[in-house]
Design an enzyme around this catalytic site. Sequence first.
Site, PDB file in Angstrom:
ATOM      1  N   CYS A 104     -12.278  -5.310  16.172  1.00  0.00           N
ATOM      2  CA  CYS A 104     -11.726  -5.986  14.990  1.00  0.00           C
ATOM      3  C   CYS A 104     -10.982  -7.265  15.382  1.00  0.00           C
ATOM      4  O   CYS A 104     -10.503  -7.991  14.497  1.00  0.00           O
ATOM      5  CB  CYS A 104     -10.759  -5.068  14.254  1.00  0.00           C
ATOM      6  SG  CYS A 104     -11.393  -3.417  13.980  1.00  0.00           S
ATOM      7  N   GLU A 152       2.371  -0.806 -12.352  1.00  0.00           N
ATOM      8  CA  GLU A 152       3.631  -1.230 -11.723  1.00  0.00           C
ATOM      9  C   GLU A 152       3.476  -1.611 -10.234  1.00  0.00           C
ATOM     10  O   GLU A 152       4.082  -2.563  -9.756  1.00  0.00           O
ATOM     11  CB  GLU A 152       4.675  -0.106 -11.877  1.00  0.00           C
ATOM     12  CG  GLU A 152       6.037  -0.407 -11.308  1.00  0.00           C
ATOM     13  CD  GLU A 152       6.831  -1.442 -12.111  1.00  0.00           C
ATOM     14  OE1 GLU A 152       6.335  -1.902 -13.154  1.00  0.00           O
ATOM     15  OE2 GLU A 152       7.936  -1.790 -11.647  1.00  0.00           O
TER      16      GLU A 152
END
Length: 257
Positions: A104, A152
């Site tokens: 990665c 939220e």
Amino acid sequence: MVAPPEQTQDNNDHLVQSNDPEHPANLIPALCAKFWTLGWVTGTGGGACIRQDDLVYIAPSGVQKELMKPSDMYVLSLAAQAASLDRRQRVYLRSPTQYKPSQCTPLFLAAFTKRRAGCCIHTHSHWAVLVTLLLETFGPGKDREFRINNIEQIKGFGRGFEKSGNLGYHDTLVIPVIENTAHEEDLTEFLEEAMDKYPDTYAVLVRRHGVYVWGENVHKAKTQCESLDYLFQLAVEMKQLGLPWITEIEPTVPTRK
Ligand SMILES: CSC[C@@H](O)[C@@H](O)C(=O)COP(=O)(O)O
Ligand SMILES: [Zn+2]
């Protein structure tokens, strides 16, 4: 220009030796051990990478990410990397001899160089993968973005690169989706393309694979990664309950009397 430090005979071991639990070499193993319990770095997949000024701390490849030690960490200098003529050749100040660095790495470096991130997290979370599979069912054109609003937890996200403050309840969070490739490093150009197309995004989903999430520092990357996983899970469960899929609804701003 200050010459970047070079790899020394002692393999620059001092770079990963610290009693400070916040030191990147200590923090990466500690974070990955926590992420493993969430199913984010199962079976050697996924990982985390931290930048401290010019130095980038990178985990080894193919190891059990929850069992890593500080001495397993690679260290790379961004300045030395930038000075290297071959972009694909990595310039490590420290390389533990028994491993290769994480596959990665070029994706993490994209977050550090293009967004000046301080931390990038890659998860193979089920929720991230399921969301990309659900998006596929929406058909071509509608499967390239995860959108969510009026929840939220969206407030856990920054407004965007070089912008201050967080998203508000009525903002729509948009995460681009790229297609998976056979080799992790081949994702880099698509991740960079997505960053260019969505300059304010802090995350990119990889279809049938997982998600990359970054932030200015470890705290922000972790907060955004946790918020995103929460939202992915919520979206999948809303779909299961037959509740309207959030990508199909417009933000509803209540009118004040
Ligand atoms: C289960 S193998 C997963 C890898 O191919 C890759 O997707 C990954 O996330 C981890 O790569 P690694 O090189 O071990 O850091
Ligand atoms: Zn992966």
